[in-house]
Design an enzyme around this catalytic site. Structure first.
Site, short mmCIF file in Angstrom:
data_model
loop_
_atom_site.label_atom_id
_atom_site.label_comp_id
_atom_site.label_asym_id
_atom_site.label_seq_id
_atom_site.Cartn_x
_atom_site.Cartn_y
_atom_site.Cartn_z
N ASP A 139 2.26 17.49 15.97
CA ASP A 139 1.80 18.57 15.10
C ASP A 139 0.95 19.59 15.86
OD1 ASP A 139 1.34 19.91 12.54
OD2 ASP A 139 -0.71 19.16 12.77
N MET B 69 1.31 -4.34 11.94
CA MET B 69 1.65 -3.11 11.22
C MET B 69 0.56 -2.06 11.39
SD MET B 69 4.63 -3.74 10.36
CE MET B 69 4.85 -2.11 9.72
N GLU B 70 -0.68 -2.49 11.42
CA GLU B 70 -1.78 -1.56 11.62
C GLU B 70 -1.72 -0.95 13.02
OE1 GLU B 70 -2.50 -3.80 8.08
OE2 GLU B 70 -1.89 -4.45 10.06
N LEU C 224 3.67 -3.66 0.26
CA LEU C 224 3.51 -5.09 0.43
C LEU C 224 2.63 -5.49 1.61
CD1 LEU C 224 7.16 -6.25 -0.42
CD2 LEU C 224 5.26 -5.76 -1.98
N CYS C 225 2.09 -4.52 2.34
CA CYS C 225 1.10 -4.84 3.38
C CYS C 225 -0.22 -5.18 2.70
CB CYS C 225 0.88 -3.65 4.32
SG CYS C 225 2.07 -3.53 5.65
N HIS C 226 -0.91 -6.17 3.24
CA HIS C 226 -2.20 -6.55 2.70
C HIS C 226 -3.27 -5.57 3.17
CE1 HIS C 226 0.01 -10.36 2.45
NE2 HIS C 226 -0.81 -10.65 1.45
#
Length: 164
Positions: free
Chosen positions: A128, A113-114, A75-77
């Site tokens: 890692d 969010m980004e 649902l993120c654009h």
């Protein structure tokens, strides 16, 4: 109870329609920390990690991740980012690395969010690349520090200064 924005009238998941929103310059910053042992920190500082340049690789991974956010989070654009910056500061006094990100665009939806995705993937990349020398590393303090633009305007984390 307020109306849910990501659920339609039948209760189904729904991407929010941002068409009616005004495009503004939007910027978000985020941070996170990875705690490492002294030997691993020394390897990073002196560029002796067997997998290569830990800092540069993690920065590139963070930038790439920000550009893929809508592919990772439902649902993120998909956004046309105009700038992504990932910084990594070594803090030997705290046995940690601080990862920061800044995402910017001119658009109709925010970039928090980004910015968070960039920080998380950069931290995961550090983990890692260093896990052979320090499998007990831990990641903490991942958060949005600030955001500007949009109808809600500017916001700064109330405890933004406590992490530095």
């Amino acid at each position: 109870m307020s109306k849910l924005t990501h659920v339609d009238t039948q209760g189904n998941a729904n991407m929010v329609d941002v068409e009616a929103k005004m495009a503004t310059t939007r910027i978000a910053t985020a941070e996170g920390f990875i705690y490492v042992n002294a030997a691993t920190l020394d390897e990073i500082i002196h560029h002796q990690n067997k997998k290569g340049d830990v800092i540069t690789t993690a920065k590139i991974a963070g930038i790439m991740a920000a550009k893929q956010c809508s592919n990772l989070i439902p649902l993120c654009h998909p956004l046309m980012l105009s700038k992504v910056d990932v910084g990594i500061d070594i803090e030997p006094e705290n046995s940690r690395l601080r990862v920061t990100s800044m995402c910017k665009l001119s658009g109709k939806t925010g970039v928090e969010m980004e910015a968070l995705t960039a920080v998380n993937v950069a931290l995961l990349t550090l983990f890692d690349m260093c896990k052979a020398s320090d499998p007990a590393m831990r990641m903490e303090g991942i958060r949005v520090l600030s955001k500007t633009g949009g109808k809600t305007g500017d916001w700064t984390h109330p405890n933004e200064s406590d992490a530095k």
